[in-house]
Write a protein that holds these residues in place. Structure first.
Motif, PDB file in Angstrom:
ATOM      1  N   PRO A 174     -99.868  38.515  50.934  1.00 60.33           N
ATOM      2  CA  PRO A 174     -98.517  38.036  50.606  1.00 60.33           C
ATOM      3  C   PRO A 174     -97.728  39.119  49.873  1.00 60.33           C
ATOM      4  O   PRO A 174     -98.278  39.865  49.066  1.00 60.33           O
ATOM      5  CB  PRO A 174     -98.783  36.834  49.694  1.00 60.33           C
ATOM      6  CG  PRO A 174    -100.161  36.394  50.022  1.00 60.33           C
ATOM      7  CD  PRO A 174    -100.909  37.639  50.385  1.00 60.33           C
ATOM      8  N   MET A 229     -93.139  36.979  47.523  1.00 63.11           N
ATOM      9  CA  MET A 229     -93.747  35.676  47.758  1.00 63.11           C
ATOM     10  C   MET A 229     -94.685  35.289  46.618  1.00 63.11           C
ATOM     11  O   MET A 229     -94.800  34.112  46.260  1.00 63.11           O
ATOM     12  CB  MET A 229     -94.496  35.660  49.089  1.00 63.11           C
ATOM     13  CG  MET A 229     -94.925  34.262  49.528  1.00 63.11           C
ATOM     14  SD  MET A 229     -95.648  34.220  51.183  1.00 63.11           S
ATOM     15  CE  MET A 229     -94.222  34.647  52.189  1.00 63.11           C
ATOM     16  N   THR A 251     -99.517  34.423  61.677  1.00 62.30           N
ATOM     17  CA  THR A 251    -100.083  34.297  60.341  1.00 62.30           C
ATOM     18  C   THR A 251    -101.065  35.446  60.112  1.00 62.30           C
ATOM     19  O   THR A 251    -101.554  36.060  61.072  1.00 62.30           O
ATOM     20  CB  THR A 251    -100.826  32.962  60.180  1.00 62.30           C
ATOM     21  OG1 THR A 251    -101.978  32.963  61.040  1.00 62.30           O
ATOM     22  CG2 THR A 251     -99.928  31.784  60.518  1.00 62.30           C
ATOM     23  N   ASN A 265    -100.822  30.041  55.771  1.00 58.81           N
ATOM     24  CA  ASN A 265     -99.650  29.383  55.195  1.00 58.81           C
ATOM     25  C   ASN A 265     -98.436  30.291  55.031  1.00 58.81           C
ATOM     26  O   ASN A 265     -97.506  29.949  54.304  1.00 58.81           O
ATOM     27  CB  ASN A 265    -100.008  28.753  53.851  1.00 58.81           C
ATOM     28  CG  ASN A 265    -100.897  27.538  54.011  1.00 58.81           C
ATOM     29  OD1 ASN A 265    -101.069  27.029  55.121  1.00 58.81           O
ATOM     30  ND2 ASN A 265    -101.470  27.065  52.919  1.00 58.81           N
ATOM     31  N   TYR A 266     -98.472  31.452  55.673  1.00 53.17           N
ATOM     32  CA  TYR A 266     -97.259  32.269  55.756  1.00 53.17           C
ATOM     33  C   TYR A 266     -97.278  33.045  57.065  1.00 53.17           C
ATOM     34  O   TYR A 266     -98.332  33.322  57.633  1.00 53.17           O
ATOM     35  CB  TYR A 266     -97.084  33.195  54.553  1.00 53.17           C
ATOM     36  CG  TYR A 266     -98.193  34.179  54.267  1.00 53.17           C
ATOM     37  CD1 TYR A 266     -98.038  35.533  54.543  1.00 53.17           C
ATOM     38  CD2 TYR A 266     -99.374  33.771  53.667  1.00 53.17           C
ATOM     39  CE1 TYR A 266     -99.034  36.444  54.250  1.00 53.17           C
ATOM     40  CE2 TYR A 266    -100.382  34.674  53.368  1.00 53.17           C
ATOM     41  CZ  TYR A 266    -100.208  36.009  53.659  1.00 53.17           C
ATOM     42  OH  TYR A 266    -101.200  36.913  53.361  1.00 53.17           O
ATOM     43  N   GLN A 268     -91.873  38.286  55.711  1.00 48.93           N
ATOM     44  CA  GLN A 268     -92.830  37.213  55.467  1.00 48.93           C
ATOM     45  C   GLN A 268     -92.100  35.915  55.139  1.00 48.93           C
ATOM     46  O   GLN A 268     -91.148  35.901  54.365  1.00 48.93           O
ATOM     47  CB  GLN A 268     -93.767  37.583  54.316  1.00 48.93           C
ATOM     48  CG  GLN A 268     -94.670  38.762  54.619  1.00 48.93           C
ATOM     49  CD  GLN A 268     -95.725  38.986  53.544  1.00 48.93           C
ATOM     50  OE1 GLN A 268     -95.935  38.151  52.679  1.00 48.93           O
ATOM     51  NE2 GLN A 268     -96.403  40.121  53.614  1.00 48.93           N
ATOM     52  N   TRP A 269     -92.598  34.817  55.733  1.00 47.77           N
ATOM     53  CA  TRP A 269     -92.005  33.501  55.531  1.00 47.77           C
ATOM     54  C   TRP A 269     -93.073  32.528  55.038  1.00 47.77           C
ATOM     55  O   TRP A 269     -94.145  32.429  55.631  1.00 47.77           O
ATOM     56  CB  TRP A 269     -91.407  32.980  56.833  1.00 47.77           C
ATOM     57  CG  TRP A 269     -90.209  33.742  57.303  1.00 47.77           C
ATOM     58  CD1 TRP A 269     -90.197  34.803  58.159  1.00 47.77           C
ATOM     59  CD2 TRP A 269     -88.851  33.509  56.936  1.00 47.77           C
ATOM     60  NE1 TRP A 269     -88.914  35.249  58.355  1.00 47.77           N
ATOM     61  CE2 TRP A 269     -88.065  34.467  57.610  1.00 47.77           C
ATOM     62  CE3 TRP A 269     -88.219  32.585  56.104  1.00 47.77           C
ATOM     63  CZ2 TRP A 269     -86.681  34.525  57.480  1.00 47.77           C
ATOM     64  CZ3 TRP A 269     -86.838  32.638  55.980  1.00 47.77           C
ATOM     65  CH2 TRP A 269     -86.084  33.597  56.663  1.00 47.77           C
ATOM     66  N   ALA A 270     -92.767  31.820  53.977  1.00 46.92           N
ATOM     67  CA  ALA A 270     -93.670  30.796  53.442  1.00 46.92           C
ATOM     68  C   ALA A 270     -93.452  29.507  54.220  1.00 46.92           C
ATOM     69  O   ALA A 270     -92.422  28.854  54.072  1.00 46.92           O
ATOM     70  CB  ALA A 270     -93.388  30.577  51.957  1.00 46.92           C
ATOM     71  N   ASN A 285     -95.753  24.693  52.032  1.00 40.73           N
ATOM     72  CA  ASN A 285     -95.610  24.656  50.575  1.00 40.73           C
ATOM     73  C   ASN A 285     -95.922  23.279  49.996  1.00 40.73           C
ATOM     74  O   ASN A 285     -95.481  22.937  48.905  1.00 40.73           O
ATOM     75  CB  ASN A 285     -94.177  25.063  50.197  1.00 40.73           C
ATOM     76  CG  ASN A 285     -93.801  26.412  50.782  1.00 40.73           C
ATOM     77  OD1 ASN A 285     -94.268  27.448  50.339  1.00 40.73           O
ATOM     78  ND2 ASN A 285     -92.957  26.402  51.807  1.00 40.73           N
ATOM     79  N   ARG A 307    -101.584  29.361  48.942  1.00 39.44           N
ATOM     80  CA  ARG A 307    -100.963  30.337  49.841  1.00 39.44           C
ATOM     81  C   ARG A 307    -102.086  31.022  50.621  1.00 39.44           C
ATOM     82  O   ARG A 307    -102.362  32.200  50.472  1.00 39.44           O
ATOM     83  CB  ARG A 307    -100.138  31.367  49.058  1.00 39.44           C
ATOM     84  CG  ARG A 307     -99.367  32.349  49.948  1.00 39.44           C
ATOM     85  CD  ARG A 307     -98.358  31.672  50.828  1.00 39.44           C
ATOM     86  NE  ARG A 307     -97.331  31.012  50.034  1.00 39.44           N
ATOM     87  CZ  ARG A 307     -96.632  29.956  50.446  1.00 39.44           C
ATOM     88  NH1 ARG A 307     -96.859  29.427  51.643  1.00 39.44           N
ATOM     89  NH2 ARG A 307     -95.722  29.410  49.670  1.00 39.44           N
TER      90      ARG A 307
END
Length: 208
Positions: free
Chosen positions: A91, A95, A77, A111-112, A120-122, A125, A107
């Protein structure tokens, strides 16, 4: 799409209280995790790891629990990167568009996840799918609206395939894909935010 054998995942449990209040009020919920994955795939963002609602019996427990299962993504993260390497990665624009669409208000730097190839991955959510269109309210603000409109238009122009999906995905398709995961009001405002994003792109194009 299913997980491969021995893959890691996160299981976010929903208990009876959360189940009741999600359906009534749309509080933060594991349903939002699964819905975010559906939206990410439906509109071509590809920023949410595979996430599904499942009923599982956890080790040491007798009764099964309903919750969301999200594939584990190997990475760090921004909070971890800042602590370990002294760098901070914001981000991505993709995103940010995604968060505007799903009405995500959290966010944060935890949180990513950022992988070794800088994707980058969320991963969190749960605070998404607000029953409001604050995006439109901010765009209508005479002080900050014009600058925000320019930023959104610029971000959308860099992701034409996402913009195309936003334009061409019908309300019926959205309702069909999300009807088992979100309340009608949440779907209504998701569609409203989608239309707002499309409107911004259209207005900016006409201004040239």
């Amino acid at each position: 799409m299913f997980f491969e054998a021995k893959e890691k995942g996160f299981f976010k449990v929903i208990d009876g209280y959360e189940e009741k209040h999600h359906r009534l009020y749309g509080y933060q919920s594991p349903y939002h995790e699964a819905a975010a994955f559906v939206v990410s795939e439906l509109f071509g963002f590809g920023v949410v790891p595979p996430t599904f609602m499942r009923t599982l019996t956890l080790p040491g427990q007798l009764s099964p629990k309903l919750g969301s299962v999200q594939r584990y993504i190997e990475g760090q993260t921004p909070k971890q990167l800042a602590t370990r390497k002294g760098i901070y990665i914001e981000p991505s624009k993709l995103m940010r568009i995604f968060d505007l669409l799903i009405g995500n208000v959290d966010r944060s730097e935890g949180n990513y996840v950022i992988t070794k190839d800088n994707q980058q991955w969320a991963i969190d959510n749960a605070a998404a799918f607000q029953t409001s269109n604050s995006l439109k309210a901010n765009l209508d603000d005479t002080a900050k609206g014009p600058e925000l409109r320019d930023r959104i238009s610029s971000m959308l122009s860099e992701h034409p395939l996402v913009l195309l999906r936003l334009k061409t995905t019908s309300d019926a398709q959205i309702k069909s894909a999300l009807g088992m995961l979100l309340m009608p009001a949440q779907i209504k405002y998701l569609i409203a935010r989608k239309n707002t994003l499309v409107s911004v792109a259209k207005q900016q194009r006409q201004s040239f």
